[in-house]
Design a protein around this motif. Structure first.
Motif, PDB file in Angstrom:
ATOM      1  N   ARG A 168       0.809  -0.969  -0.032  1.00  0.00           N
ATOM      2  CA  ARG A 168      -0.094   0.075  -0.084  1.00  0.00           C
ATOM      3  C   ARG A 168       0.592   0.928  -0.130  1.00  0.00           C
ATOM      4  O   ARG A 168       0.455   2.109  -0.812  1.00  0.00           O
ATOM      5  N   LEU A 169       1.682   1.262   0.950  1.00  0.00           N
ATOM      6  CA  LEU A 169       2.551   2.348   0.714  1.00  0.00           C
ATOM      7  C   LEU A 169       3.662   2.670  -0.540  1.00  0.00           C
ATOM      8  O   LEU A 169       2.929   4.025  -1.060  1.00  0.00           O
TER       9      LEU A 169
ATOM     10  N   PHE B 238       4.900  12.142   1.663  1.00  0.00           N
ATOM     11  CA  PHE B 238       5.050  12.112   3.177  1.00  0.00           C
ATOM     12  C   PHE B 238       3.891  11.447   3.198  1.00  0.00           C
ATOM     13  O   PHE B 238       2.921  11.523   2.663  1.00  0.00           O
ATOM     14  N   ALA B 239       4.166  10.987   4.804  1.00  0.00           N
ATOM     15  CA  ALA B 239       3.138  10.057   5.373  1.00  0.00           C
ATOM     16  C   ALA B 239       3.698   9.865   6.233  1.00  0.00           C
ATOM     17  O   ALA B 239       4.042  10.703   7.080  1.00  0.00           O
TER      18      ALA B 239
ATOM     19  N   VAL C 184       2.579   6.021  -2.982  1.00  0.00           N
ATOM     20  CA  VAL C 184       3.766   6.673  -3.358  1.00  0.00           C
ATOM     21  C   VAL C 184       3.796   6.879  -4.854  1.00  0.00           C
ATOM     22  O   VAL C 184       3.740   8.494  -5.733  1.00  0.00           O
ATOM     23  N   ALA C 185       3.162   5.908  -5.625  1.00  0.00           N
ATOM     24  CA  ALA C 185       3.117   5.315  -6.954  1.00  0.00           C
ATOM     25  C   ALA C 185       2.326   6.954  -7.821  1.00  0.00           C
ATOM     26  O   ALA C 185       2.303   6.992  -8.501  1.00  0.00           O
ATOM     27  N   ALA C 186       1.320   6.578  -7.143  1.00  0.00           N
ATOM     28  CA  ALA C 186      -0.514   7.546  -7.051  1.00  0.00           C
ATOM     29  C   ALA C 186      -0.198   9.143  -6.840  1.00  0.00           C
ATOM     30  O   ALA C 186      -0.075  10.121  -7.423  1.00  0.00           O
TER      31      ALA C 186
ATOM     32  N   LEU D 217      12.741   3.181   3.061  1.00  0.00           N
ATOM     33  CA  LEU D 217      11.411   4.076   2.480  1.00  0.00           C
ATOM     34  C   LEU D 217      11.304   5.382   1.430  1.00  0.00           C
ATOM     35  O   LEU D 217      12.177   5.602   2.069  1.00  0.00           O
ATOM     36  N   PRO D 218      10.585   4.965   0.656  1.00  0.00           N
ATOM     37  CA  PRO D 218      10.770   5.724  -0.304  1.00  0.00           C
ATOM     38  C   PRO D 218      10.751   7.483  -0.187  1.00  0.00           C
ATOM     39  O   PRO D 218      10.687   7.910  -0.308  1.00  0.00           O
TER      40      PRO D 218
END
Length: 284
Positions: free
Chosen positions: A170-171, A181-182, A175-177, A203-204
């Motif tokens: 999901r992470l 930041f999270a 990110v691809a979308a 973490l990306p």
């Protein structure tokens, strides 16, 4: 320095605030003023638990204008179709709200208007892509906007999810979308974060881990319905109450900082005075 430039470069602290229940923002603004000099930004929730509150973008703008604090406006899929979502975002940009947190949203049946209908025209990934499209200067219909927004796009994570491989997927999908930041659901031990980091690998994007100062055994039991509360914390709360919860949160902030994470996101649940006590004890 704005939040976008701090993330990934220093230990960042954000705090969650609920907007006012009515049209008077004074109490929320006073709460925000008490956090100046302590935090890098505040989050403004979007009718949390599907209960009526002031519009999050309006509240975020007022906080920024009246206190100088940067505010992250929550935006959910629950209440608006894609036309209204884009309209809201264009207005947010014009009002100087530079960061949004993209969320699915609690169903109306949970809140104070259970007869209301949820929209959910897009899912969370669709909302993230919608914001990213505006950042590229186009509507989701493909129309050129003439200029582009510049949102810092936040996404949510759960480091204590039962299926960490699914959470990793999901992470990367978020990110691809377009997520940049999270911020996470609350964690209650550094070990939880270490397990999450082991499962996700590098973490990306910068991630701020949630810290919830628990104030009582009853509160811990309620939290335990959706999160894993350590037995040691429960015992300490039985013995020392509020002081135990604040001390635990402060130690956790210190432990997470020592792990080298990007920062923390505090959930004071209407008790913003706890923020200063936790950060002072954690020497942040």
């Amino acid at each position: 320095m704005i939040l976008r430039n701090k993330l990934g470069r220093q230990f960042v602290v954000t705090v969650e605030l609920d907007p006012p229940r009515g049209p008077d923002p004074s109490a929320t603004l006073e709460e925000a003023r008490s956090l100046r000099g302590l935090v890098d930004a505040v989050n403004v929730s979007d009718s949390p638990m599907a209960n009526l509150r002031m519009n999050s973008v309006t509240a975020a703008h007022l906080i920024r204008r009246e206190t100088g604090l940067e505010a992250i406006a929550h935006l959910t899929c629950r209440d608006r179709n894609v036309l209204a979502l884009q309209s809201e975002l264009l207005g947010a940009q014009a009002l100087g709200v530079g960061s949004v947190l993209c969320l699915y949203g609690d169903p109306p049946s949970r809140g104070d208007h259970p007869e209301a209908r949820g929209v959910f025209e897009v899912d969370t990934d669709g909302l993230i892509r919608l914001v990213a499209g505006l950042n590229a200067g186009r509507s989701c219909a493909g129309r050129d906007l003439g200029s582009a927004t510049a949102f810092n796009i936040g996404v949510a994570l759960n480091p204590c999810a039962a299926d960490l491989e699914r959470e990793r997927e999901r992470l990367h999908a978020k990110v691809a979308a377009g997520g940049t930041f999270a911020q996470t659901q609350p964690v209650f031990s550094a070990a939880d974060v270490e397990r999450f980091l082991e499962a996700t690998g590098p973490l990306p994007i910068p991630v701020l881990f949630g810290v919830l100062p628990v104030r009582s055994v009853k509160m811990a039991q309620n939290v335990g319905r959706w999160a894993k509360v350590p037995e040691a914390l429960l015992k300490d709360l039985e013995a020392r109450g509020l002081e135990a919860g604040l001390a635990w949160a402060a130690r956790l902030v210190s432990d997470l900082r020592a792990l080298g994470v990007d920062g923390v996101h505090l959930y004071p649940l209407g008790k913003s005075a706890a923020v200063g006590r936790v950060l002072e004890a954690a020497r942040v």
